[in-house]
Design a protein around this motif. Structure first.
Motif, mmCIF file in Angstrom:
data_model
loop_
_atom_site.group_PDB
_atom_site.id
_atom_site.type_symbol
_atom_site.label_atom_id
_atom_site.label_comp_id
_atom_site.label_asym_id
_atom_site.label_seq_id
_atom_site.Cartn_x
_atom_site.Cartn_y
_atom_site.Cartn_z
ATOM 1 N N VAL A 18 18.203 49.074 30.371
ATOM 2 C CA VAL A 18 18.896 49.121 31.660
ATOM 3 C C VAL A 18 18.584 50.461 32.320
ATOM 4 O O VAL A 18 18.630 51.514 31.669
ATOM 5 N N ALA A 19 18.245 50.435 33.602
ATOM 6 C CA ALA A 19 17.847 51.649 34.320
ATOM 7 C C ALA A 19 18.957 52.702 34.304
ATOM 8 O O ALA A 19 20.105 52.418 34.629
ATOM 9 N N LYS A 20 18.580 53.928 33.943
ATOM 10 C CA LYS A 20 19.497 55.069 33.939
ATOM 11 C C LYS A 20 18.835 56.227 34.702
ATOM 12 O O LYS A 20 18.422 57.225 34.112
ATOM 13 N N PRO A 21 18.729 56.126 36.029
ATOM 14 C CA PRO A 21 17.994 57.145 36.786
ATOM 15 C C PRO A 21 18.645 58.521 36.794
ATOM 16 O O PRO A 21 17.977 59.512 37.087
ATOM 17 N N PHE A 22 19.936 58.597 36.465
ATOM 18 C CA PHE A 22 20.618 59.882 36.561
ATOM 19 C C PHE A 22 20.815 60.565 35.205
ATOM 20 O O PHE A 22 21.483 61.599 35.124
ATOM 21 N N ASN A 23 20.240 59.998 34.156
ATOM 22 C CA ASN A 23 20.432 60.563 32.818
ATOM 23 C C ASN A 23 19.966 62.006 32.697
ATOM 24 O O ASN A 23 20.510 62.781 31.918
ATOM 25 N N THR A 24 18.931 62.366 33.436
ATOM 26 C CA THR A 24 18.384 63.721 33.344
ATOM 27 C C THR A 24 18.792 64.581 34.539
ATOM 28 O O THR A 24 18.281 65.685 34.714
ATOM 29 N N LEU B 198 15.707 46.923 33.711
ATOM 30 C CA LEU B 198 16.621 46.121 34.517
ATOM 31 C C LEU B 198 17.440 47.016 35.430
ATOM 32 O O LEU B 198 18.007 48.027 34.990
ATOM 33 N N ALA B 199 17.528 46.635 36.699
ATOM 34 C CA ALA B 199 18.333 47.363 37.678
ATOM 35 C C ALA B 199 19.093 46.349 38.523
ATOM 36 O O ALA B 199 18.932 45.138 38.374
ATOM 37 N N GLY B 200 19.937 46.859 39.412
ATOM 38 C CA GLY B 200 20.724 45.969 40.265
ATOM 39 C C GLY B 200 22.054 45.616 39.621
ATOM 40 O O GLY B 200 22.338 45.957 38.464
ATOM 41 N N GLY B 201 22.865 44.899 40.364
ATOM 42 C CA GLY B 201 24.194 44.536 39.887
ATOM 43 C C GLY B 201 24.181 43.742 38.600
ATOM 44 O O GLY B 201 25.054 43.909 37.736
ATOM 45 N N CYS B 202 23.187 42.868 38.421
ATOM 46 C CA CYS B 202 23.135 42.039 37.214
ATOM 47 C C CYS B 202 22.830 42.850 35.956
ATOM 48 O O CYS B 202 23.106 42.408 34.844
ATOM 49 N N ALA B 203 22.264 44.042 36.136
ATOM 50 C CA ALA B 203 21.990 44.896 34.984
ATOM 51 C C ALA B 203 23.274 45.452 34.380
ATOM 52 O O ALA B 203 23.250 46.005 33.274
ATOM 53 N N GLN B 204 24.393 45.311 35.091
ATOM 54 C CA GLN B 204 25.677 45.807 34.598
ATOM 55 C C GLN B 204 26.359 44.819 33.650
ATOM 56 O O GLN B 204 27.393 45.142 33.061
ATOM 57 N N ILE B 205 25.807 43.628 33.503
ATOM 58 C CA ILE B 205 26.379 42.655 32.565
ATOM 59 C C ILE B 205 26.225 43.199 31.148
ATOM 60 O O ILE B 205 25.122 43.571 30.733
ATOM 61 N N PRO B 206 27.301 43.270 30.375
ATOM 62 C CA PRO B 206 27.207 43.829 29.019
ATOM 63 C C PRO B 206 26.161 43.117 28.167
ATOM 64 O O PRO B 206 26.079 41.896 28.149
ATOM 65 N N GLU B 207 25.337 43.909 27.495
ATOM 66 C CA GLU B 207 24.318 43.421 26.550
ATOM 67 C C GLU B 207 23.223 42.564 27.202
ATOM 68 O O GLU B 207 22.489 41.854 26.507
ATOM 69 N N VAL B 208 23.090 42.632 28.520
ATOM 70 C CA VAL B 208 22.066 41.819 29.181
ATOM 71 C C VAL B 208 20.671 42.208 28.704
ATOM 72 O O VAL B 208 19.781 41.352 28.560
ATOM 73 N N ASP B 209 20.440 43.502 28.432
ATOM 74 C CA ASP B 209 19.126 43.943 27.977
ATOM 75 C C ASP B 209 18.783 43.366 26.608
ATOM 76 O O ASP B 209 17.656 42.938 26.359
ATOM 77 N N LEU C 64 30.122 56.924 38.700
ATOM 78 C CA LEU C 64 28.671 56.862 38.903
ATOM 79 C C LEU C 64 27.987 56.197 37.719
ATOM 80 O O LEU C 64 27.070 55.398 37.893
ATOM 81 N N GLY C 65 28.443 56.518 36.513
ATOM 82 C CA GLY C 65 27.857 55.899 35.330
ATOM 83 C C GLY C 65 28.002 54.395 35.334
ATOM 84 O O GLY C 65 27.103 53.662 34.893
ATOM 85 N N ARG C 66 29.092 53.895 35.873
ATOM 86 C CA ARG C 66 29.311 52.444 35.944
ATOM 87 C C ARG C 66 28.347 51.784 36.921
ATOM 88 O O ARG C 66 27.861 50.679 36.688
ATOM 89 N N ASP C 67 28.082 52.453 38.033
ATOM 90 C CA ASP C 67 27.265 51.863 39.103
ATOM 91 C C ASP C 67 25.793 52.255 39.038
ATOM 92 O O ASP C 67 24.994 51.790 39.857
ATOM 93 N N GLU C 68 25.430 53.099 38.086
ATOM 94 C CA GLU C 68 24.107 53.732 38.070
ATOM 95 C C GLU C 68 22.950 52.756 38.233
ATOM 96 O O GLU C 68 22.043 52.964 39.045
ATOM 97 N N SER C 69 22.967 51.682 37.463
ATOM 98 C CA SER C 69 21.817 50.770 37.480
ATOM 99 C C SER C 69 21.646 50.053 38.812
ATOM 100 O O SER C 69 20.557 49.576 39.128
#
Length: 362
Positions: free
Chosen positions: A321-327, A297-308, A339-344
């Protein structure tokens, strides 16, 4: 500007990825660090309603002002930008051409035969092409990816970018940029994505892009008109708020106790149904696939808590939930906490920012 610069562009200089959506402008700049990447700068700047409608820039001046604010907020000195046009606005087709043709000769032949591939007058479209691989049909042929888009789609975005003080260097296609960004999600995929069928769901404010990957290559893409704007409108109706008040309450989680049961859960159920419907379309269109190994899941809706967890529970498909910057490493200028808040929601911007390194990959 030649035909070769209008859509695919090139990656010989530093540039920022600029995702212009219906709700915001998202800016991201990546740099090299060893064999990987690091986040150098990012910013998200909200857009007023109707500045971008149905993925078309309706108010270039307003969007340009938002880009200018995003550049200032990010603190970047890079002035070249990569943007993307939406998949439905773009016609793509793989055609076979002689491997002996030079680029200029291919361009002339494509223009001469354009009416076979493009349902619009040639003077109304921006066209680009790229040699993909030797043709499976053999002989002295190569497969050439042809992309065409109405000029106003390209020009309105480029105009907004220029008004924002940047120079449009690359105009990409959203689905290609998303596929490119998925190389930064392999750490989340089973078996690193190899021999796996994975659905990437990028759900923004007013639209959802579904990208189906198999072995990390796109096998299907679909856009639908569904997004987080519906949740904002549900909040408006239920609690008697203006659109701005509802959006602010959603961001700050300052909503009445009955919000979860009366508003959020029905929206999540609708969201899950949209994803399931998209998967059914995929299975019908590509009958060799009968299951999906993972949803990302990516995009703004992926920021909804527990959506996954909600979607995984309903569809019985492993979901993250997409975490492209984890590595990736993150510079202090890129504000790691924010950045962590907006990452997805930065996946498309990430794919565009990666265009700066095209030349390194041949």
């Amino acid at each position: 500007m030649s035909i070769k610069q209008k859509l695919f562009g090139g990656g010989s200089e530093a540039l920022v990825g600029l995702d212009i959506s219906s709700s915001s402008v998202k800016l991201l700049e990546l740099g090299r660090k060893g064999s990987g990447f690091e986040v150098l700068a990012y910013a998200v700047e909200a857009l007023p309603p109707n500045a971008v409608i149905d993925k078309q820039v309706a108010e270039p001046q307003i969007v340009g002002e938002a880009i200018q604010r995003a550049v200032a907020k990010a603190g970047t000195r890079t002035r070249a930008a990569a943007v993307a046009v939406a998949g439905p606005a773009v016609i793509t087709k793989v055609v076979q051409m002689s491997s002996f043709l030079k680029d200029d000769d291919m361009e002339q032949q494509i223009r001469a035969e354009a009416d076979q591939y493009i349902p619009y007058p040639i003077e109304e479209v921006a066209i680009d092409f790229q040699v993909v691989a030797p043709s499976a049909s053999g002989g002295e042929l190569v497969d050439v990816l042809l992309a065409a888009c109405r000029k106003e789609q390209v020009e309105s975005r480029c105009s907004a970018v220029q008004m924002g003080g940047l120079r449009p260097r690359v105009v990409d296609i959203e689905s290609y940029a998303l596929e490119s960004a998925c190389r930064l999600l392999t750490h989340q995929m089973p078996n690193g994505g190899r021999e796996q069928t994975i659905a990437v769901i990028d759900m923004g404010a007013s639209s959802t892009s579904m990208l189906m990957l198999h072995d990390l290559k796109t096998v299907y893409a679909r856009d639908t008109a569904f997004g987080g704007k519906q949740l904002t409108e549900d909040i408006m109706r239920t609690f008697g708020m203006s659109y701005e008040e509802a959006g602010r309450a959603k961001r700050t989680s300052s909503l009445p106790d009955n919000y979860a049961a009366d508003v959020l859960e029905p929206f999540l159920a609708d969201m899950t149904q949209q994803i399931d419907r998209g998967l059914q379309f995929f299975f019908s269109a590509a009958s060799q696939y009968t299951s999906v190994d993972q949803l990302i899941l990516a995009g703004g809706c992926a920021q909804i808590p527990e959506v996954d967890r909600f979607i995984e529970g309903r569809l019985r498909i492993p979901t993250v939930v997409a975490k492209p910057f984890n590595t990736l490493s993150v510079t202090s200028r890129a504000k790691p906490n924010l950045l962590g808040r907006d990452e997805s929601s930065l996946l498309l911007a990430c794919g565009l920012a990666l265009r700066a390194f095209d030349d390194e990959e041949g």
